[in-house]
Scaffold this active site. Structure first.
Site, PDB file in Angstrom:
ATOM      1  N   PRO A   1       0.674  -1.188  -0.075  1.00 30.01           N
ATOM      2  CG  PRO A   1       0.086  -1.115   2.230  1.00 30.01           C
ATOM      3  CD  PRO A   1       0.642  -2.040   1.189  1.00 30.01           C
ATOM      4  CD  GLU A   2       3.265   2.607  -4.150  1.00 32.77           C
ATOM      5  OE1 GLU A   2       3.607   3.610  -4.543  1.00 32.77           O
ATOM      6  OE2 GLU A   2       4.003   1.633  -4.520  1.00 32.77           O
TER       7      GLU A   2
ATOM      8  CG  HIS B   1      -1.643 -14.904   7.740  1.00 31.18           C
ATOM      9  ND1 HIS B   1      -0.178 -15.099   7.894  1.00 31.18           N
ATOM     10  CD2 HIS B   1      -1.827 -15.330   6.660  1.00 31.18           C
ATOM     11  CE1 HIS B   1       0.195 -15.946   7.276  1.00 31.18           C
ATOM     12  NE2 HIS B   1      -0.809 -16.317   6.369  1.00 31.18           N
TER      13      HIS B   1
ATOM     14  NE  ARG C   1       6.419 -11.342   2.288  1.00 29.88           N
ATOM     15  CZ  ARG C   1       6.657 -10.966   0.966  1.00 29.88           C
ATOM     16  NH1 ARG C   1       7.011  -9.777   0.823  1.00 29.88           N
ATOM     17  NH2 ARG C   1       6.464 -11.710   0.180  1.00 29.88           N
TER      18      ARG C   1
END
Length: 269
Positions: free
Chosen positions: A2-3, A90, A109
DNA sequence: CCCGTGCCCTGGCGGC
DNA sequence: TGCCGCCAGGGCACGG
């Protein structure tokens, strides 16, 4: 990953969903996401109300009663709102609300970060204090002054959040394509005119991406609020081997500052 | 001060 | 088919 446009899309969706919710409890399954001392974090956030959600660059900012909770999604962080569904492998942090619903921070991650800071001082503390301006608020003269002595590449400069906030790998590639500037150009070789073109291109790319709800790629498809359509507008990113939309030359993939970088070798100089 | 490198993490993919 | 090894990537710590 995500930016700025994806984070903005998440912000809007999340704010509509959880504004005015009160946090009554917390479950931690992987606590390294939290950057504060844990007992303090849990004690402090309990009974705080979520008044609104702001964003600076790629950071989400939950505005609570006495605190600001600063969240960076890094590569794969995302949110889900659930009630009593079983916990996913997660999902690392669960915020329980008075309403019975809960907000789950999900991150394959585990690179994301959550930092709780005092509401009166969070802008003057790490990490926001050292954040650069977003392209829409960045005067190109100021940008030029910041980069004119830099010996790194223009791509690395645009990825540096201390200089410009909000751009990541996708939007830097797209910005430099629009600017017709090669990503390996040394920053100090960029002229004032080129600096103006770069900032203007970044504004255009981000504005369009926000309008379309961001870019949906790979694992980000099912994230809350992110079903963007900007991937249909990409000119070079992830287009290795495809023809340049302007000159039909084959797009190539190179490495710049360790990052995968897509470029039209004919259009970009 | 400035810049390059390594680290954090795990799913996915290439190679055999 | 299955397993192993390696890569991606944002931001920061560290070292030259």
């Amino acid at each position: 990953m995500p930016e700025l446009p994806e984070v903005e899309t998440v912000r809007v969706t999340l704010e509509n969903e959880i504004r005015n919710e009160i946090i009554v409890g917390l479950d931690l399954y992987y606590s390294k996401i939290i950057k504060n001392e844990l007992e303090w974090f849990i004690y402090s956030i309990t009974n705080q109300k979520i008044h609104r959600i702001d964003r600076m660059g790629k950071y989400l900012i939950f505005i609570l009663d006495a605190y600001a909770m600063i969240i960076h999604l890094r590569m794969e962080g995302k949110f889900y709102i659930k009630t009593d569904e079983p916990i996913d492998k997660h999902e690392h942090v669960v915020f329980h609300f008075k309403s019975g619903r809960n907000l789950r921070y999900h991150d394959v991650r585990k690179f994301g970060t959550i930092t709780l800071l005092n509401i009166n001082t969070y802008l003057d503390e790490y990490p926001l204090i050292q954040l650069g301006r977003e392209p829409k608020n960045l005067d190109f003269h100021h940008f030029f002054e910041m980069i004119k002595n830099k010996k790194t590449t223009i791509k690395q400069v645009l990825l540096d959040q201390h200089i410009v906030a909000g751009l990541g790998n996708i939007y830097v590639d797209e910005t430099l394509f629009l600017s017709q500037i090669h990503p390996t150009r040394i920053a100090s070789s960029i002229t004032i005119k080129e600096a103006e073109i770069i900032i203007e291109s970044a504004r255009q790319v981000l504005e369009k991406a926000i309008e379309l709800g961001g870019t949906t790629i790979r694992s980000y498809t099912s994230s809350l609020g992110v079903h963007g359509r900007f991937q249909n507008e990409l000119n070079v990113h992830m287009k290795k081997g495809e023809p340049c939309p302007v000159c039909k030359t084959e797009i190539i993939k190179i490495k710049v500052g360790g990052r995968g970088t897509y470029v039209c070798p004919k259009c970009q100089h």
